[in-house]
Structure formats: C-alpha cells, structure tokens
Enzyme design. Structure first.
Site, mmCIF file in Angstrom:
data_model
loop_
_atom_site.group_PDB
_atom_site.id
_atom_site.type_symbol
_atom_site.label_atom_id
_atom_site.label_comp_id
_atom_site.label_asym_id
_atom_site.label_seq_id
_atom_site.Cartn_x
_atom_site.Cartn_y
_atom_site.Cartn_z
ATOM 1 N N SER A 1 0.842 -1.201 0.000
ATOM 2 C CA SER A 1 0.000 0.000 0.000
ATOM 3 C C SER A 1 0.872 1.243 0.000
ATOM 4 O O SER A 1 1.981 1.249 0.557
ATOM 5 C CB SER A 1 -0.851 -0.029 1.267
ATOM 6 N N TYR B 1 -1.815 -1.164 10.792
ATOM 7 C CA TYR B 1 -2.080 -1.722 9.460
ATOM 8 C C TYR B 1 -0.908 -1.423 8.525
ATOM 9 O O TYR B 1 -0.368 -2.320 7.859
ATOM 10 C CB TYR B 1 -3.381 -1.135 8.883
ATOM 11 N N ASN C 1 -5.026 4.762 -4.169
ATOM 12 C CA ASN C 1 -6.391 4.650 -3.634
ATOM 13 C C ASN C 1 -7.326 3.958 -4.627
ATOM 14 O O ASN C 1 -7.858 4.611 -5.539
ATOM 15 C CB ASN C 1 -6.926 6.052 -3.290
ATOM 16 N N LYS D 1 2.286 -3.867 6.580
ATOM 17 C CA LYS D 1 2.729 -3.857 5.175
ATOM 18 C C LYS D 1 4.247 -3.614 5.095
ATOM 19 O O LYS D 1 4.937 -4.249 4.295
ATOM 20 C CB LYS D 1 1.962 -2.791 4.384
HETATM 21 C C1 UD1 Z 1 -6.839 5.177 3.752
HETATM 22 C C2 UD1 Z 1 -5.892 4.720 4.828
HETATM 23 C C3 UD1 Z 1 -4.744 3.962 4.177
HETATM 24 C C4 UD1 Z 1 -5.296 2.795 3.369
HETATM 25 C C5 UD1 Z 1 -6.310 3.308 2.353
HETATM 26 C C6 UD1 Z 1 -6.998 2.127 1.689
HETATM 27 C C7 UD1 Z 1 -6.071 6.331 6.678
HETATM 28 C C8 UD1 Z 1 -5.384 7.434 7.427
HETATM 29 N N1 UD1 Z 1 -5.406 5.867 5.590
HETATM 30 O O1 UD1 Z 1 -6.142 6.081 2.883
HETATM 31 O O2 UD1 Z 1 -3.888 3.480 5.169
HETATM 32 O O3 UD1 Z 1 -4.258 2.142 2.690
HETATM 33 O O4 UD1 Z 1 -7.327 4.079 3.007
HETATM 34 O O5 UD1 Z 1 -7.777 2.566 0.624
HETATM 35 O O6 UD1 Z 1 -7.143 5.875 7.031
HETATM 36 N N2 UD1 Z 1 -12.087 11.781 3.470
HETATM 37 C C9 UD1 Z 1 -13.056 12.701 3.840
HETATM 38 N N3 UD1 Z 1 -14.222 12.229 4.386
HETATM 39 C C10 UD1 Z 1 -14.446 10.887 4.593
HETATM 40 C C11 UD1 Z 1 -13.435 9.967 4.218
HETATM 41 C C12 UD1 Z 1 -12.264 10.454 3.660
HETATM 42 O O7 UD1 Z 1 -12.893 13.919 3.669
HETATM 43 O O8 UD1 Z 1 -15.509 10.530 5.125
HETATM 44 C C13 UD1 Z 1 -10.847 12.293 2.827
HETATM 45 C C14 UD1 Z 1 -9.579 11.957 3.577
HETATM 46 O O9 UD1 Z 1 -9.272 12.963 4.530
HETATM 47 C C15 UD1 Z 1 -8.570 11.898 2.423
HETATM 48 C C16 UD1 Z 1 -9.385 11.387 1.234
HETATM 49 O O10 UD1 Z 1 -10.752 11.656 1.574
HETATM 50 O O11 UD1 Z 1 -8.099 13.183 2.095
HETATM 51 C C17 UD1 Z 1 -9.234 9.901 1.001
HETATM 52 O O12 UD1 Z 1 -9.504 9.193 2.202
HETATM 53 P P1 UD1 Z 1 -9.618 7.592 2.240
HETATM 54 O O13 UD1 Z 1 -10.507 7.125 1.145
HETATM 55 O O14 UD1 Z 1 -9.972 7.196 3.638
HETATM 56 O O15 UD1 Z 1 -8.146 7.106 1.860
HETATM 57 P P2 UD1 Z 1 -6.737 7.485 2.530
HETATM 58 O O16 UD1 Z 1 -6.911 8.262 3.769
HETATM 59 O O17 UD1 Z 1 -5.878 8.072 1.468
#
Ligand code: UD1
Length: 343
Positions: free
Chosen positions: A125, A149, A179, A153
């Site tokens: 990841s 997690y 992502n 990895k």
């Molecule tokens: C997350 C995990 C990462 C994992 C990946 C799997 C965290 C800190 N990181 O990555 O370890 O490998 O998922 O796909 O959890 N966001 C919002 N509102 C929400 C959800 C997300 O604003 O309800 C924003 C987050 O702040 C971020 C972006 O959307 O900027 C993507 O978030 P997310 O889909 O959770 O992925 P990651 O945080 O990049």
C-alpha cells in the site's frame, strides 16, 4: 497444468484481479476465508469470465489446509491479497493485525518454499511511505507507517526482502496501491465494505444512495488547490491489470522489487465529489469538519517505474471510476447480500 493461486480472491481487488487473470488466459485457484468478503463474488467472476475455477474456504494461516491446496494443484505463482485492511480497527486491535497479516504471510512463504514455488506478487500500500512535504512518491522514498495496518505492510515487505536476499530462488513483486476505487464496468463485482465504510469513495456512493446524509470532508485548510486532501485514485480494473503485468515480468526481477500502482494524478476530496455529481447526476451533500488524525495533505504516485518496467499504465480516469463505482452501487445496494436484512 500450472496455475496461479490467488489468496483473498473474493475481496475487492482480489475479485477484479482473478477476473483479469482468467481473461488473460491464466488458470486460477482461489483461497479465501470470507471473513470480509462473500463467495457470491467468485460466482460472478466465473459468470463474467465464462469459465470456472476452484476455490477453497480456508485461512491462509491454516498450514495443513494450505499445504493440501499446494499438493492438489501445480501452483507456479501466488498473488497474496488475503489480509485485514481497516486502519482504525488496526489501532484498536493491533495483535489481530500482526497475527493475521504477518502470520498468514509466514505460513504462505513456508508452504510455497516446501513446494518449490518461489514466485510471489504481494499486495502492499502507498501507506508505507513516510508522509512528508514531498507528496509524489518514488519507490525508493523513505518508508514509515503511522498505524499498525501500515506497519504490517512495511514488515511484510522487509520479510520478503530478507527472504529473497537469503535464497536466490525467490522472485517477488511488491505492488504498492494508491487509492483503489470504481468497479467492474458490468456492475457485477465491486467494493462491498462490511460495517461502516471509512474510505471516501464508498461513503460518497452511500450518500448518493441516501443511506448516509452527507460526506464529512475532513479539513479544508491543507496546502492544496482547494484546501481538501489530495489522493491518487486508481480504477480497480487498472489495478487488476497491474497484477497481470507483474506476473509477466516476475521472471526478470532480482529478489524483491516494489512498484507503485497509481495514475500519477491527484484529486482533492471536493474534486471527487464534483466529478461524481457530474458523472452520475446525483447530489452529494457535504460539510467541512475537522481534519482526521493521521491524514496527510497530498499522496500521489510517481508511476514511472511501473510504466517502464511493467509496461503498465493506468488508463481510466476519475469519470470512469465514478461511473463504474456508481453502477455497482445502484445495481447492488446491499453489496453481495441479496436482501437488506442479511447485511
Ligand atoms: C486510507 C488509509 C490507508 C489505506 C487506504 C486504503 C487512513 C489514514 N489511511 O487512505 O492506510 O491504505 O485508506 O484505501 O485511514 N475523506 C473525507 N471524508 C471521509 C473519508 C475520507 O474527507 O468521510 C478524505 C480523507 O481525509 C482523504 C481522502 O478523503 O483526504 C481519502 O480518504 P480515504 O478514502 O480514507 O483514503 P486514505 O486516507 O488516502
């Protein structure tokens, strides 16, 4: 006949990869314990591929059950997806994560070695990269995880490097996913998170369905073009093709080699919501809230190595990711469960 063993083949990336392998002519055997997946995904992969394959319900940590699969089949390479992946849960229950993710890897490597199978593609990841001011990661960037997690990895990658340094028979490709979002364009297989979704994309689709009231946008004061977090979203079908490319290259790698699988393009949270709305015609209400602890401003792949060495490049844009992810959600509002009460 030689075949590829896919562990965790019923999961989100596993099911799309199993389909891509079948479509590119590989024979496949799947093992999955179905703790966070559904056997229905495999039935749908078979329907889409127009041909069957065997699957076994087992936990990769079950040495004798896994050994029996290797005795039964002539396995030439393994793609290892089976793992736990919820960041929050890993903070609450770290031992479970270490036991599952590292325990399974160790049993798998032992059984592979005992059966002279030395080719492995490993699911890693982008979360392994040390988050810093620098936001576009090459594979040689420093590694550091901020949760258990992510550490499973990193440790897994180190174990694979140590093993392949100790024995030149091993050839390992480590794929670092950015992502993954979207779904197969048929709408038949896709992401079916159990319990509450934490990742942005499934939350957006649930809001668009009316199952959640709004997207809570975690912070709009990051140093990005609109203040919200920027990520490298990649279509799960592109990711699946990356695994097929890895199998084609694996004889040529020396030891263990890591590759980023990302598009190299970043989109903010508000970009994703806007493109989703434009593509699907659905409204996705959102509200800015506090930053989520552990989040970084920008995480984008430098995909140059995968383009050059794997001959692989992501081809699908965010519009395709939204279109296909939404089709899956609309056609399967309860994931693989047939009725609401079963989820
Ligand atoms: C997350 C995990 C990462 C994992 C990946 C799997 C965290 C800190 N990181 O990555 O370890 O490998 O998922 O796909 O959890 N966001 C919002 N509102 C929400 C959800 C997300 O604003 O309800 C924003 C987050 O702040 C971020 C972006 O959307 O900027 C993507 O978030 P997310 O889909 O959770 O992925 P990651 O945080 O990049």
């Amino acid at each position: 006949m030689a075949c590829i063993l896919v562990t965790g083949g019923a999961g989100f990336i596993g099911s799309h990869t199993t389909l891509a392998l079948l479509e590119s002519g590989h024979d496949v055997v799947v093992v999955d314990n179905f703790t966070n997946s559904n056997p229905e995904a495999l039935q749908r992969v078979k329907r889409l591929a127009g041909r069957g394959f065997l699957h076994y319900q087992l936990d990769v940590r079950d040495h004798s059950a896994l050994d029996a699969v290797f005795r039964q089949h002539n396995i030439s390479a393994v793609i290892h997806f089976a793992a736990l992946k919820a960041v929050g849960e890993s903070v609450a229950r770290p031992l479970e994560y270490y036991l599952n993710n590292l325990g399974a890897l160790m049993v798998l490597l032992g059984v592979m070695g005992a059966h002279d199978c030395f080719r492995l593609v490993f699911s890693s990841s982008a979360t392994v990269y040390r988050m810093a001011a620098e936001s576009s990661f090459r594979e040689d960037a420093p590694l550091e995880a901020v949760n258990p997690y992510g550490r499973t990895k990193i440790f897994a990658e180190k174990i694979l490097c140590d093993l392949s340094a100790s024995d030149a028979n091993w050839k390992v490709i480590i794929l670092r996913y950015f992502n993954p979002v979207g779904a197969h364009p048929s709408g038949m297989i896709g992401e079916a998170p159990q319990g509450t979704a934490n990742n942005l994309f499934p939350i957006i689709t649930q809001v668009a369905m009316g199952a959640l009231p709004e997207v809570r946008v975690y912070g709009n004061d990051y140093p990005t073009h609109d203040g919200t977090g920027v990520r490298d979203y990649i279509h799960v079908c592109d990711l699946a093709q990356g695994h097929v490319a890895a199998l084609s290259l694996i004889e040529q790698v020396n030891g263990a080699e890591a590759f980023n699988l990302g598009t190299g393009r970043g989109h903010s949270v508000l970009d994703v919501i806007r493109i989703f709305e434009l593509t699907t015609g659905r409204r996705v209400p959102c509200r800015i809230v506090e930053r989520r602890p552990g989040d970084v401003a920008i995480s984008v792949a430098n995909p140059a190595k995968a383009i050059e060495r794997l001959g692989w490049k992501a081809g699908l844009d965010l519009t395709a990711m939204c279109r296909d992810g939404w089709r899956w959600q609309e056609q399967n509002p309860y994931g693989y469960a047939l009725i609401e009460s079963t989820i």
